[in-house]
Design a protein around this motif. Structure first.
Motif, PDB file in Angstrom:
ATOM      1  N   LYS A  86      14.036   4.084 128.539  1.00 49.00           N
ATOM      2  CA  LYS A  86      13.654   3.045 127.578  1.00 49.00           C
ATOM      3  C   LYS A  86      14.273   3.296 126.202  1.00 49.00           C
ATOM      4  N   PHE A  87      15.330   4.133 126.191  1.00 46.85           N
ATOM      5  CA  PHE A  87      15.948   4.502 124.919  1.00 46.85           C
ATOM      6  C   PHE A  87      17.421   4.138 124.937  1.00 46.85           C
ATOM      7  N   CYS A  88      17.982   3.961 123.717  1.00 43.56           N
ATOM      8  CA  CYS A  88      19.406   3.687 123.558  1.00 43.56           C
ATOM      9  C   CYS A  88      20.073   4.934 122.980  1.00 43.56           C
ATOM     10  N   LEU A  89      21.137   5.393 123.659  1.00 46.02           N
ATOM     11  CA  LEU A  89      21.844   6.603 123.241  1.00 46.02           C
ATOM     12  C   LEU A  89      23.185   6.218 122.620  1.00 46.02           C
ATOM     13  N   LYS A  90      23.583   6.946 121.597  1.00 45.19           N
ATOM     14  CA  LYS A  90      24.845   6.690 120.894  1.00 45.19           C
ATOM     15  C   LYS A  90      26.005   6.744 121.874  1.00 45.19           C
ATOM     16  N   ASN A  91      26.887   5.740 121.788  1.00 39.62           N
ATOM     17  CA  ASN A  91      27.971   5.621 122.754  1.00 39.62           C
ATOM     18  C   ASN A  91      29.139   6.532 122.398  1.00 39.62           C
ATOM     19  N   ASP A  92      28.821   7.806 122.147  1.00 40.78           N
ATOM     20  CA  ASP A  92      29.841   8.846 121.957  1.00 40.78           C
ATOM     21  C   ASP A  92      29.841   9.646 123.245  1.00 40.78           C
ATOM     22  N   THR A  93      30.794   9.395 124.097  1.00 45.09           N
ATOM     23  CA  THR A  93      30.706   9.898 125.462  1.00 45.09           C
ATOM     24  C   THR A  93      31.862  10.817 125.818  1.00 45.09           C
ATOM     25  N   ILE A  94      31.606  11.667 126.774  1.00 45.88           N
ATOM     26  CA  ILE A  94      32.637  12.481 127.423  1.00 45.88           C
ATOM     27  C   ILE A  94      32.360  12.411 128.922  1.00 45.88           C
ATOM     28  N   ASP A  95      33.374  12.731 129.701  1.00 37.82           N
ATOM     29  CA  ASP A  95      33.187  12.692 131.150  1.00 37.82           C
ATOM     30  C   ASP A  95      32.194  13.771 131.584  1.00 37.82           C
ATOM     31  N   ALA A  96      31.305  13.393 132.479  1.00 33.94           N
ATOM     32  CA  ALA A  96      30.334  14.350 133.006  1.00 33.94           C
ATOM     33  C   ALA A  96      31.006  15.282 134.016  1.00 33.94           C
ATOM     34  N   ILE A  97      30.392  16.435 134.204  1.00 31.13           N
ATOM     35  CA  ILE A  97      30.906  17.426 135.159  1.00 31.13           C
ATOM     36  C   ILE A  97      30.355  17.083 136.544  1.00 31.13           C
ATOM     37  N   PRO A  98      31.247  16.804 137.530  1.00 31.24           N
ATOM     38  CA  PRO A  98      30.746  16.426 138.864  1.00 31.24           C
ATOM     39  C   PRO A  98      29.910  17.550 139.494  1.00 31.24           C
ATOM     40  N   GLN A  99      28.909  17.145 140.208  1.00 32.41           N
ATOM     41  CA  GLN A  99      28.026  18.095 140.892  1.00 32.41           C
ATOM     42  C   GLN A  99      27.531  17.416 142.176  1.00 32.41           C
ATOM     43  N   TYR A 100      27.612  18.122 143.306  1.00 29.23           N
ATOM     44  CA  TYR A 100      27.246  17.543 144.603  1.00 29.23           C
ATOM     45  C   TYR A 100      26.028  18.245 145.175  1.00 29.23           C
ATOM     46  N   GLN A 101      25.225  17.486 145.931  1.00 32.73           N
ATOM     47  CA  GLN A 101      24.065  18.051 146.612  1.00 32.73           C
ATOM     48  C   GLN A 101      23.775  17.249 147.875  1.00 32.73           C
TER      49      GLN A 101
ATOM     50  N   THR B  33      26.427  16.730 135.530  1.00 34.68           N
ATOM     51  CA  THR B  33      25.723  17.511 134.519  1.00 34.68           C
ATOM     52  C   THR B  33      26.517  17.454 133.221  1.00 34.68           C
ATOM     53  N   CYS B  34      25.846  17.753 132.105  1.00 35.29           N
ATOM     54  CA  CYS B  34      26.479  17.629 130.783  1.00 35.29           C
ATOM     55  C   CYS B  34      26.377  18.938 130.009  1.00 35.29           C
ATOM     56  N   SER B  35      27.245  19.051 129.028  1.00 37.21           N
ATOM     57  CA  SER B  35      27.204  20.204 128.125  1.00 37.21           C
ATOM     58  C   SER B  35      26.041  20.044 127.154  1.00 37.21           C
ATOM     59  N   ASP B  36      25.704  21.110 126.435  1.00 34.48           N
ATOM     60  CA  ASP B  36      24.611  21.064 125.460  1.00 34.48           C
ATOM     61  C   ASP B  36      24.903  20.013 124.387  1.00 34.48           C
ATOM     62  N   GLY B  37      23.851  19.303 123.977  1.00 36.05           N
ATOM     63  CA  GLY B  37      23.988  18.281 122.940  1.00 36.05           C
ATOM     64  C   GLY B  37      24.272  16.904 123.494  1.00 36.05           C
ATOM     65  N   TYR B  38      24.487  16.811 124.810  1.00 36.62           N
ATOM     66  CA  TYR B  38      24.755  15.531 125.442  1.00 36.62           C
ATOM     67  C   TYR B  38      23.692  15.251 126.507  1.00 36.62           C
ATOM     68  N   ILE B  39      23.522  13.966 126.731  1.00 37.37           N
ATOM     69  CA  ILE B  39      22.547  13.527 127.733  1.00 37.37           C
ATOM     70  C   ILE B  39      23.294  12.754 128.815  1.00 37.37           C
ATOM     71  N   LEU B  40      22.935  13.004 130.071  1.00 37.26           N
ATOM     72  CA  LEU B  40      23.596  12.339 131.186  1.00 37.26           C
ATOM     73  C   LEU B  40      23.138  10.886 131.277  1.00 37.26           C
ATOM     74  N   ALA B  41      24.112   9.977 131.374  1.00 37.47           N
ATOM     75  CA  ALA B  41      23.840   8.554 131.586  1.00 37.47           C
ATOM     76  C   ALA B  41      24.813   8.070 132.654  1.00 37.47           C
TER      77      ALA B  41
ATOM     78  N   VAL C  11      26.462  11.306 127.141  1.00 33.76           N
ATOM     79  CA  VAL C  11      26.321  10.566 125.880  1.00 33.76           C
ATOM     80  C   VAL C  11      25.717  11.492 124.827  1.00 33.76           C
ATOM     81  N   LEU C  12      26.236  11.366 123.583  1.00 28.47           N
ATOM     82  CA  LEU C  12      25.732  12.175 122.487  1.00 28.47           C
ATOM     83  C   LEU C  12      24.236  11.925 122.302  1.00 28.47           C
ATOM     84  N   ASN C  13      23.484  12.969 122.089  1.00 27.26           N
ATOM     85  CA  ASN C  13      22.027  12.890 122.006  1.00 27.26           C
ATOM     86  C   ASN C  13      21.591  12.277 120.673  1.00 27.26           C
ATOM     87  N   ASP C  14      21.822  10.944 120.550  1.00 28.28           N
ATOM     88  CA  ASP C  14      21.388  10.187 119.379  1.00 28.28           C
ATOM     89  C   ASP C  14      20.696   8.935 119.920  1.00 28.28           C
ATOM     90  N   LYS C  15      19.381   8.934 119.976  1.00 23.46           N
ATOM     91  CA  LYS C  15      18.696   7.858 120.679  1.00 23.46           C
ATOM     92  C   LYS C  15      17.730   7.109 119.754  1.00 23.46           C
TER      93      LYS C  15
END
Length: 727
Positions: free
Chosen positions: A438-453, A674-682, A687-691
């Motif tokens: 229910k939140f909007c995150l700042k559209n400062d994005t980087i590619d996520a790291i693929p992870q399989y399960q 998965t994402c690096s610290d300071g980013y949220i997976l979308a 996406v940069l953690n600015d919501k």
């Protein structure tokens, strides 16, 4: 069937009928308002031949067992209803109470089950173009309902479009569970039910997979085509033919459906919630703009539920005409209307009429179409100034009113609210932001790291999930030549004729394979009796003959002329007997001659003053066999056995490993990120953690109208027109 049920519920219209029973609309008047529900009526036995069929199928031994059989079914239904009432969820049709009644003849029962009133099922929309996302939502809803039943140890056993209902809350609900052990004739039947009549939990997800396949395949089940009917396609599936993927459907979604519809149940999902999880993973991956909605937005919702209150008002008007006016009207109709209509009918049946008037007919059709177009699309929508009303496209002085319970809306239509539910909620963000929950995150994005399960569906090998499933191989046994496989052994038998000996019971003598016994007894002696000559009659020990008698009248000479004189009617009789006889009245008798004594035998033959009886019976035969042989009649048998040789084989391309058949199933792993610290997976982006809070938008399904945060369904009627100036 009853017209009034328990607690004063009244039976209304028949709204559905199936193999399990009939469904009626019922209502109860509370303070002048009707409250509506649905009641399912089931009667056991269903028809006059059902008990005979149960006996033929050896379900029961005889008619006397039928009532106990139906009692067991009835008790099972009651347990299911009580369990669903207590533990069911929003994806299962609500059940409220029930009423049972025994048949008067002592065989069978009737049961009435009160439940939610829903008038629309998935069957009504099978040919509608549903989006892939909506079909996935349907699958998840039904899986949730089936999983709720599974937790209650209830197998639905009758999943099909007509048993998937659309509730007033916008969710799909499963209902109408299987009530007995009769084999279903549904097109959605699983192979194990079709062949073994074995109803298990996995047959429900099999049916759901077929329904999703049908919705994605434009309403057609697997193998159905112009030349293949539904029934023939069912036979293809029951023969184990592999279903073909649907063109245009992504492989990952197709794999979920084909896994649910596997011919062998061991390859299907073990539980409904596993299928629901797989669908959720695919939905979340495919549709990254996750919407927080009550259910699918385009879902068509039923306009009835248990809280629907309907009040009917009817105005009736009556009129009458006298006989004289009626006859005049009939004559006028015959002259002015009926005659021209008959003439028109004759013309319409004449082909030449259409040839001669083709242009005129086309013009008339075009004019009629134009009138309907102008009335429906132009004149009827024309708005007039205040104090005026639209009268077929012309604004004239007047005003509108509505019936009681209706209000005039801005389109000059009378509207009445039938249903009001919470609107579907959608959260949106500005262009530079991405939606996350229910939140909007700042559209400062980087590619996520693929992870399989694999989520418990096998072992991970790269981006694939590998699952090995095994089952016992089919086994056959072979025997050496001359041996027969029987009772887990290879056996052979050698024979020879047994030797025989004969014997007799005590008192009998053996003679030519027969036993003879001779017995002697004294004959019986009887007195010879008495006899007479042929002209005599034997009475006792006397012989009788008739005496010779003469009769004389009175000797008075006057009796000749006067026979009626006293003394003239008297007569005298005198009798004589032959020599040697004694007279007795008119009979003569003498002593009868005595016969000599007789000898006789009651049994046997009289020989030399003795009764001789000879009895002859077959001799007792005893058959003898050599050592090691067993006697069977007049034959000697000797059996020997050896251990058979076991042979194993697998069907359907499975690999044989020892005495097991192993299938290796490779599917695409569930891709995650998965994402690096300071980013949220979308989705697949970090996406940069600015919501900030997302904006809320409301929407309704097609049959509802949005009014604030509510979805309302209206009943529209034309207003009552009043001409002139309103006083």
């Amino acid at each position: 069937m009853k017209k009034v049920l328990w607690d004063n519920y009244q039976i209304g219209d028949l709204i559905g009928e199936g193999a399990n029973g009939k469904v009626y609309k019922v209502y109860k008047n509370i303070n002048g308002v009707n409250k509506y529900y649905a009641v399912k009526y089931i009667s056991f036995p269903r028809n006059n031949h059902e008990i005979d069929d149960l006996i033929k199928r050896r379900v029961i031994k005889g008619v006397e067992d039928a009532n106990a059989y139906y009692r067991e079914i009835l008790d099972d239904i009651k347990v299911k209803i009580e369990t669903i009432k207590k533990y069911g969820n929003q994806y299962v049709l609500n059940y409220y109470d029930y009423y049972e009644e025994a048949h008067e003849d002592g065989i069978g029962y009737d049961i009435y089950i009160r439940m939610d009133l829903v008038t629309q099922s998935l069957k009504d929309f099978m040919n509608r173009n549903m989006s892939t996302k909506e079909i996935i939502g349907l699958g998840i809803d039904v899986c949730e309902g089936l999983d709720s039943l599974r937790k209650c140890n209830i197998i639905h056993g009758n999943v099909k479009p007509s048993n998937i209902f659309i509730g007033s809350d916008g969710k799909y609900k499963i209902g109408d569970f299987k009530v007995d052990n009769y084999q279903s004739n549904s097109l959605y039947i699983a192979p194990e039910v079709y062949y073994q009549k074995l109803v298990v939990n996995k047959c429900d997800t099999y049916a759901l997979g077929l329904i999703m396949y049908q919705l994605l395949n434009k309403g057609k089940l697997p193998f159905v085509s112009l030349f293949v009917s539904d029934t023939k396609a069912l036979k293809f599936r029951m023969a184990g033919r592999d279903m073909t993927p649907i063109k245009g459907v992504e492989p990952e979604l197709m794999n979920i459906i084909l896994k649910a519809c596997s011919y062998t149940d061991t390859y299907r999902y073990n539980d409904p919630y596993m299928m629901a999880n797989a669908l959720r993973h695919y939905r979340d991956k495919k549709y990254s703009d996750k919407e927080s909605t009550l259910s699918n937005l385009n879902k068509t919702v039923s306009i009835y539920d248990t809280e629907t209150l309907i009040m009917d008002t009817k105005d009736t008007k009556t009129s009458s005409n006298n006989k004289e006016s009626s006859s005049k009207v009939k004559g006028l109709i015959k002259e002015k209307i009926k005659g021209p209509l008959v003439e028109l009918k004759d013309k319409l049946l004449d082909k030449q009429f259409y040839i001669d008037n083709a242009k005129k007919i086309m013009v008339i059709i075009l004019v009629i179409l134009l009138i309907f177009f102008l009335k429906g699309c132009v004149f009827s929508t024309k708005k007039c100034n205040e104090g005026y009303i639209n009268n077929f496209g012309v604004c004239v002085r007047g005003w509108y009113t509505c019936r009681e319970g209706y209000t005039l809306n801005e389109d000059n239509m009378c509207s009445k609210t039938l249903k009001s539910v919470d609107a579907n909620v959608k959260y949106v963000c500005d262009d530079d932001y991405a939606l996350q929950d229910k939140f909007c995150l700042k559209n400062d994005t980087i590619d996520a790291i693929p992870q399989y399960q694999c989520a418990g569906l096998g072992r991970l090998e790269g981006d694939k999930c590998v699952t090995e499933q095994s089952t016992k191989a089919a086994t056959t046994y072979e025997c050496p030549s001359g041996y027969v496989f029987y009772d887990d052994k290879c056996s052979t038998v050698s024979t020879k004729t047994a030797s025989s000996s004969y014997s007799c019971l005590s008192g009998y003598t053996l003679s030519n394979q027969k036993c003879v016994k001779t017995e002697y007894s004294n004959p019986s002696v009887s007195s010879g009796g008495y006899e007479c000559s042929s002209n005599e009659s034997l009475i006792g020990n006397k012989c009788y003959v008739q005496a010779t008698c003469t009769t004389t009248g009175s000797d008075n000479p006057y009796c000749k002329w006067y026979p009626y004189m006293p003394g003239c009617s008297e007569t005298t009789t005198s009798c004589t007997c032959p020599s040697g006889y004694t007279k007795s009245g008119t009979q003569c008798f003498r002593d009868a001659s005595k016969k000599s004594d007789n000898q006789s035998c009651s049994k046997g033959t009289l020989v030399n003053g003795k009764c001789v009886t000879t009895t002859e019976i077959p001799a007792i035969v005893k058959y003898n066999c050599p050592s090691g042989y067993q006697t069977y009649g007049n034959q000697c048998l000797k059996s020997s056995s050896v251990k058979p040789t076991a042979k194993y084989y697998c069907a359907g391309g499975l690999e044989l490993q020892g005495d097991n058949c192993v299938a290796t199933i490779t599917t695409d792993a569930i891709s995650g990120y998965t994402c690096s610290d300071g980013y949220i997976l979308a989705g697949n982006t970090c996406v940069l953690n600015d919501k900030k809070d997302a904006k809320v938008e409301y929407s309704c399904s097609k049959v509802y109208t949005l009014n604030g945060d509510k979805c309302e369904k209206y009943q529209l009627t034309n207003p009552i027109k009043h001409f002139g100036t309103k006083s």
